[in-house]
Design a protein around this motif. Structure first.
Motif, PDB file in Angstrom:
ATOM      1  N   TRP A 150       0.771  -0.789  -0.024  1.00  0.00           N
ATOM      2  CA  TRP A 150      -0.139  -0.123  -0.542  1.00  0.00           C
ATOM      3  C   TRP A 150       0.714   1.098   0.364  1.00  0.00           C
ATOM      4  CZ3 TRP A 150      -5.278  -0.419  -0.237  1.00  0.00           C
ATOM      5  CH2 TRP A 150      -5.898   0.962  -0.448  1.00  0.00           C
ATOM      6  N   ASN A 151       1.327   1.799  -1.013  1.00  0.00           N
ATOM      7  CA  ASN A 151       1.948   2.907  -1.011  1.00  0.00           C
ATOM      8  C   ASN A 151       1.504   4.002  -0.470  1.00  0.00           C
ATOM      9  OD1 ASN A 151       4.205   1.646  -2.416  1.00  0.00           O
ATOM     10  ND2 ASN A 151       3.737   2.193  -4.512  1.00  0.00           N
ATOM     11  N   ALA A 152       2.109   4.973  -0.338  1.00  0.00           N
ATOM     12  CA  ALA A 152       1.443   6.396   0.247  1.00  0.00           C
ATOM     13  C   ALA A 152       2.252   7.564  -0.019  1.00  0.00           C
ATOM     14  CB  ALA A 152       1.811   6.034   2.002  1.00  0.00           C
ATOM     15  N   LEU A 153       2.218   8.905   0.099  1.00  0.00           N
ATOM     16  CA  LEU A 153       2.916   9.636  -0.866  1.00  0.00           C
ATOM     17  C   LEU A 153       2.922  10.029   0.580  1.00  0.00           C
ATOM     18  CD1 LEU A 153       3.466  11.447  -3.287  1.00  0.00           C
ATOM     19  CD2 LEU A 153       1.824  12.925  -2.574  1.00  0.00           C
ATOM     20  N   ARG A 154       4.555  10.542   0.624  1.00  0.00           N
ATOM     21  CA  ARG A 154       5.206  11.639   1.881  1.00  0.00           C
ATOM     22  C   ARG A 154       5.627  12.830   0.579  1.00  0.00           C
ATOM     23  NH1 ARG A 154       5.702   9.676   6.731  1.00  0.00           N
ATOM     24  NH2 ARG A 154       7.680   9.654   7.202  1.00  0.00           N
ATOM     25  N   LEU A 155       5.095  13.883   1.656  1.00  0.00           N
ATOM     26  CA  LEU A 155       5.552  15.144   1.366  1.00  0.00           C
ATOM     27  C   LEU A 155       6.725  15.935   2.488  1.00  0.00           C
ATOM     28  CD1 LEU A 155       2.643  16.408  -0.976  1.00  0.00           C
ATOM     29  CD2 LEU A 155       4.475  14.815  -1.629  1.00  0.00           C
ATOM     30  N   ARG A 156       6.917  16.774   1.889  1.00  0.00           N
ATOM     31  CA  ARG A 156       7.475  17.684   3.032  1.00  0.00           C
ATOM     32  C   ARG A 156       7.967  19.664   2.534  1.00  0.00           C
ATOM     33  NH1 ARG A 156      13.372  19.525   3.436  1.00  0.00           N
ATOM     34  NH2 ARG A 156      13.735  18.065   1.169  1.00  0.00           N
ATOM     35  N   ASP A 157       7.539  20.032   3.411  1.00  0.00           N
ATOM     36  CA  ASP A 157       7.269  20.679   3.316  1.00  0.00           C
ATOM     37  C   ASP A 157       8.459  22.064   2.948  1.00  0.00           C
ATOM     38  OD1 ASP A 157       6.537  21.713   5.717  1.00  0.00           O
ATOM     39  OD2 ASP A 157       4.876  21.862   5.790  1.00  0.00           O
ATOM     40  N   ASP A 158       8.104  22.916   2.823  1.00  0.00           N
ATOM     41  CA  ASP A 158       9.294  24.499   3.095  1.00  0.00           C
ATOM     42  C   ASP A 158       9.460  24.562   4.606  1.00  0.00           C
ATOM     43  OD1 ASP A 158       6.963  26.020   3.666  1.00  0.00           O
ATOM     44  OD2 ASP A 158       7.899  27.582   3.254  1.00  0.00           O
ATOM     45  N   THR A 159       8.632  23.978   5.733  1.00  0.00           N
ATOM     46  CA  THR A 159       9.244  24.224   7.308  1.00  0.00           C
ATOM     47  C   THR A 159       9.642  22.721   7.664  1.00  0.00           C
ATOM     48  OG1 THR A 159       6.353  23.837   7.809  1.00  0.00           O
ATOM     49  CG2 THR A 159       7.796  25.681   7.202  1.00  0.00           C
ATOM     50  N   GLY A 160      10.351  22.241   7.008  1.00  0.00           N
ATOM     51  CA  GLY A 160      10.308  20.454   7.326  1.00  0.00           C
ATOM     52  C   GLY A 160       9.299  19.844   7.780  1.00  0.00           C
ATOM     53  N   VAL A 161       8.258  20.343   7.980  1.00  0.00           N
ATOM     54  CA  VAL A 161       7.352  18.940   8.079  1.00  0.00           C
ATOM     55  C   VAL A 161       6.477  18.091   7.002  1.00  0.00           C
ATOM     56  CG1 VAL A 161       3.978  18.452   8.944  1.00  0.00           C
ATOM     57  CG2 VAL A 161       5.930  20.632   9.988  1.00  0.00           C
ATOM     58  N   VAL A 162       6.372  16.513   7.375  1.00  0.00           N
ATOM     59  CA  VAL A 162       6.647  15.376   6.079  1.00  0.00           C
ATOM     60  C   VAL A 162       4.720  14.872   6.599  1.00  0.00           C
ATOM     61  CG1 VAL A 162       6.851  13.921   5.461  1.00  0.00           C
ATOM     62  CG2 VAL A 162       8.831  15.306   6.195  1.00  0.00           C
ATOM     63  N   GLY A 163       4.424  15.365   5.946  1.00  0.00           N
ATOM     64  CA  GLY A 163       3.042  14.330   5.644  1.00  0.00           C
ATOM     65  C   GLY A 163       2.877  13.743   4.962  1.00  0.00           C
ATOM     66  N   THR A 164       1.797  12.679   4.825  1.00  0.00           N
ATOM     67  CA  THR A 164       1.372  10.960   4.358  1.00  0.00           C
ATOM     68  C   THR A 164       0.219  11.735   4.084  1.00  0.00           C
ATOM     69  OG1 THR A 164       3.316  10.126   5.771  1.00  0.00           O
ATOM     70  CG2 THR A 164       1.648   8.521   4.646  1.00  0.00           C
ATOM     71  N   SER A 165       0.012  10.632   2.936  1.00  0.00           N
ATOM     72  CA  SER A 165      -1.309  10.817   1.962  1.00  0.00           C
ATOM     73  C   SER A 165      -1.377   9.675   1.253  1.00  0.00           C
ATOM     74  CB  SER A 165      -1.466  12.436   1.607  1.00  0.00           C
ATOM     75  OG  SER A 165      -0.714  12.677   0.383  1.00  0.00           O
ATOM     76  N   THR A 166      -2.753   8.892   1.061  1.00  0.00           N
ATOM     77  CA  THR A 166      -2.298   8.039  -0.069  1.00  0.00           C
ATOM     78  C   THR A 166      -3.693   8.164  -0.914  1.00  0.00           C
ATOM     79  OG1 THR A 166      -3.165   5.857  -0.128  1.00  0.00           O
ATOM     80  CG2 THR A 166      -4.143   7.250   2.192  1.00  0.00           C
ATOM     81  N   ASP A 167      -3.946   7.551  -2.032  1.00  0.00           N
ATOM     82  CA  ASP A 167      -4.432   7.505  -2.835  1.00  0.00           C
ATOM     83  C   ASP A 167      -6.267   6.302  -2.504  1.00  0.00           C
ATOM     84  OD1 ASP A 167      -5.828   8.100  -5.573  1.00  0.00           O
ATOM     85  OD2 ASP A 167      -5.792   6.585  -5.627  1.00  0.00           O
ATOM     86  N   LEU A 168      -7.240   7.400  -2.557  1.00  0.00           N
ATOM     87  CA  LEU A 168      -7.852   6.737  -2.200  1.00  0.00           C
ATOM     88  C   LEU A 168      -9.296   6.860  -4.423  1.00  0.00           C
ATOM     89  CD1 LEU A 168      -9.028   6.535   1.561  1.00  0.00           C
ATOM     90  CD2 LEU A 168      -7.965   4.912   0.085  1.00  0.00           C
ATOM     91  N   GLY A 169      -8.643   6.950  -5.103  1.00  0.00           N
ATOM     92  CA  GLY A 169      -9.399   7.100  -6.050  1.00  0.00           C
ATOM     93  C   GLY A 169     -10.318   8.441  -6.002  1.00  0.00           C
ATOM     94  N   GLU A 170      -9.648   9.365  -5.270  1.00  0.00           N
ATOM     95  CA  GLU A 170     -10.422  10.721  -5.796  1.00  0.00           C
ATOM     96  C   GLU A 170      -9.010  11.763  -6.439  1.00  0.00           C
ATOM     97  OE1 GLU A 170     -13.192  11.087  -4.382  1.00  0.00           O
ATOM     98  OE2 GLU A 170     -13.030   9.209  -2.423  1.00  0.00           O
TER      99      GLU A 170
END
Length: 636
Positions: A446-466
């Motif tokens: 189950w692949n999830a997308l990990r994004l790091r913003d300009d403040t260093g915070v890393v958020g995790t999200s996943t595709d659910l068909g949207e």
């Protein structure tokens, strides 16, 4: 595999011509059995309400059309109970099975839909949702296992367990029902434990139902919208009769229906709102309103004009989709342009109108096969406004990331010890394609997308068909945090059940830990709650996870309830569990504010966890009490 009584087909001579009265008598006598068979074979993706109505519709349409039918000869007489030897029953069962298998076939543009693939005309129930009574943890586990099978394999399992047919009999029935490879279906059905007695549970009885109202606020809004639409149709019809040339067709757009200055302004590419490249740096907001317009076709006015025209009036060939609760109407005014460019074999345009993300896509050559997708994003900010799907091809996904995203990576949630793989992005912020979660079949990754913003915070999200990925968080519902590598290791596969439901975020909360009896190690109880963009339609799952074991088992689930959420952060669930020594226990756990637990058998313990010796067939119920005496029931 558990052996079954021998009930193989007998092929001694042709079956007699079937009289319609004979089939009707069999249908009336065995109606509950036939409806249960249809309900179990129908794909669970239909939802319980539609499965119930479709099962009844398929059974009621099973009678032959004429006075007689020779179709009964296709199924040899069965050995066994009287109903199995009745050619009338064999005939209507075959018709029901064919319809249930047809209902699981995907709709395609290459062939006309079969009747069973469409929502049933009758019976219809308005204003109510109907579903069978909830069973125990065993029934839930069996329902989940059957959901992973193909339609033919579900039919094989049900024919074995509900009808008592041996493999030869199952093979004959499946072949007559149009199954291309009955042997494959039997082998696939062998992967599910033979717990056939559970098929007689009320959980799978579409004739004994519970009723709940549909979304009352949405129903009222739909009534108002229908009235407005009817009035608009009358006005547009009158305007069409007026002289004048009006708009012409634009690509895949339908012919225009009115002349309106506000509508014309919304369709003018020159009126589109465009944020500057540095707007997000000066703004206190991190939402879609500060995304700059990117892509190599932002200056292609013809493309933008076609996209806006199709948005306003999609033609019959346009594939339109919208997440639940998302209006798919024309732009209320000039929208904001987020992206216009070539992605793989398509030209893609992304708009934002303050409420929705709108994606228009057309082939690089021509406009045939254009698609238009809508998704609500009202109130999105930060991690929720950090990525939008630009293209899906062969199970792979490409995202357009927010301008404040500094790095992207992909992580398999089922492998918490593994490292996240860096994900390359082009100069516009479009990611390379990567494999999304498989929509069906076995959950092996189950692949999830990990994004790091300009403040260093890393958020995790996943595709659910949207169009926008669902944000994944963890921790107590009133104070969730960004999900870590281990938070979703055993709960990720449950995300498949909330696919394409307009999910905004999903939180996993480990609300209790429990030492298992007989020194069998430890377990934890996790409540997974999916919140939607529209507010209603939330889903909660209580899962039981053993240390070192496989993915968690769903012990309880509920829809449209505040339990396990920020408004009501309490949860209670129980499950029947078998120890390594072969003994059965009723295990249960509540959140920390639960002071005591009580079973329907009279057992009572202080604290928020319980383990009571019981029998395999026990139907014990569990309830909890808070410190102030307030009663808490299990999640349902």
């Amino acid at each position: 595999m558990q052996s079954q009584p021998s009930q193989s087909p007998s092929a001694s001579g042709p079956a007699p011509v079937l009289d319609v009265e004979q089939a009707e008598a069999a249908l009336v006598e065995h109606y509950p059995r036939l409806v249960r068979l249809a309900y179990l074979v129908l794909p669970p993706s239909l939802g319980r309400n539609r499965r119930v109505l479709t099962a009844h519709a398929l059974t009621q349409r099973a009678l032959p059309r004429g006075r007689t039918s020779g179709a009964s000869a296709a199924i040899p007489a069965q050995q066994g109970g009287a109903h199995l030897r009745d050619p009338g029953y064999a005939y209507v069962r075959l018709r029901v099975l064919r319809g249930a298998l047809d209902a699981g076939l995907p709709l395609t543009w290459k062939a006309l839909p079969r009747r069973a693939q469409l929502p049933p005309l009758l019976p219809q129930v308005r204003g109510l949702r109907l579903f069978p009574r909830s069973g125990g943890a065993d029934e839930l586990a069996l329902d989940q296992s059957l959901a992973k099978l193909s339609g033919a394999a579900r039919a094989a399992y049900v024919l074995r367990g509900l009808e008592g047919l041996d493999d030869s009999g199952v093979r004959s029935v499946l072949t007559a029902a149009g199954c291309d490879d009955a042997d494959d279906a039997l082998e696939e059905a062998d992967e599910v434990e033979a717990r056939y007695a559970l098929l007689a549970s009320p959980e799978f009885d579409p004739c004994s139902l519970q009723a709940r109202p549909t979304d009352l606020m949405r129903r009222r809004q739909h009534m108002k919208a229908a009235g407005v639409a009817a009035l608009a149709t009358l006005v547009c019809g009158a305007l069409l009769g007026l002289p004048g040339e009006g708009w012409g067709p634009d690509g895949a757009a339908a012919p225009p229906y009115a002349r309106n200055p506000a509508a014309q302004a919304a369709l003018d590419p020159g009126q589109l709102t465009v944020a500057t490249a540095s707007a997000w740096k000066r703004s206190a907001r991190t939402d879609f309103s500060v995304w700059p317009a990117r892509g190599n076709l932002v200056g292609d006015r013809d493309l933008l004009r076609r996209a806006l025209a199709v948005w306003a009036r999609p033609g019959e060939t346009v594939q339109v989709s919208a997440t639940p609760g998302t209006p798919s109407g024309a732009p209320p005014g000039p929208a904001q342009l987020l992206f216009a460019g070539e992605v793989d074999a398509a030209r893609v345009v992304l708009f934002h109108d303050g409420l929705r993300i709108v994606r228009y896509a057309e082939p690089k050559e021509g406009t045939s096969g254009a698609a238009l997708d809508f998704a609500r994003v009202d109130g999105a900010s930060g991690p929720e406004a950090s990525a939008v799907v630009v293209n899906r091809t062969d199970g792979n996904i490409r995202y357009l990331t927010a301008p404040w995203v500094k790095a992207a990576a992909v992580r398999d949630l089922l492998k918490p010890a593994g490292k996240a793989a860096p994900l390359h992005r082009d100069k516009d912020g479009v990611t390379d394609p990567f494999a999304g979660p498989a929509p069906t079949g076995r959950c092996t990754s189950w692949n999830a997308l990990r994004l790091r913003d300009d403040t260093g915070v890393v958020g995790t999200s996943t595709d659910l068909g949207e169009l926008t990925p669902a944000r994944l968080t963890a921790g107590r519902p009133e104070a969730p945090r960004e999900a870590g590598p281990a938070d979703w290791a055993k709960s990720a596969c449950s995300l498949a059940s909330v696919r394409s439901h307009g999910v905004r975020s999903v939180n996993a909360w480990a609300y209790a830990r429990q030492t298992l009896p007989e020194a069998n190690g430890a377990a934890q109880w996790v409540c997974t709650r999916a919140e939607t963009w529209r507010g209603g339609g939330s889903r909660s799952f209580a899962q039981f996870e053993t240390a070192g074991g496989p993915a968690g088992a769903v012990a309880a689930k509920a829809e449209d309830t505040p339990a396990c959420g920020a408004r009501d952060p309490k949860v209670l669930a129980g499950v029947l569990w078998k120890s390594q020594g072969g003994n059965w226990y009723l295990l249960g756990a509540g959140s920390k504010d639960v002071a005591s637990l009580t079973t329907s058998a009279g057992d009572r313990v202080q604290g928020n966890v319980i383990a009571v010796r019981t029998e395999r067939t026990a139907r014990a119920r569990l309830s909890g009490t808070l410190a102030d005496g307030t009663k808490v029931s299990t999640l349902r």
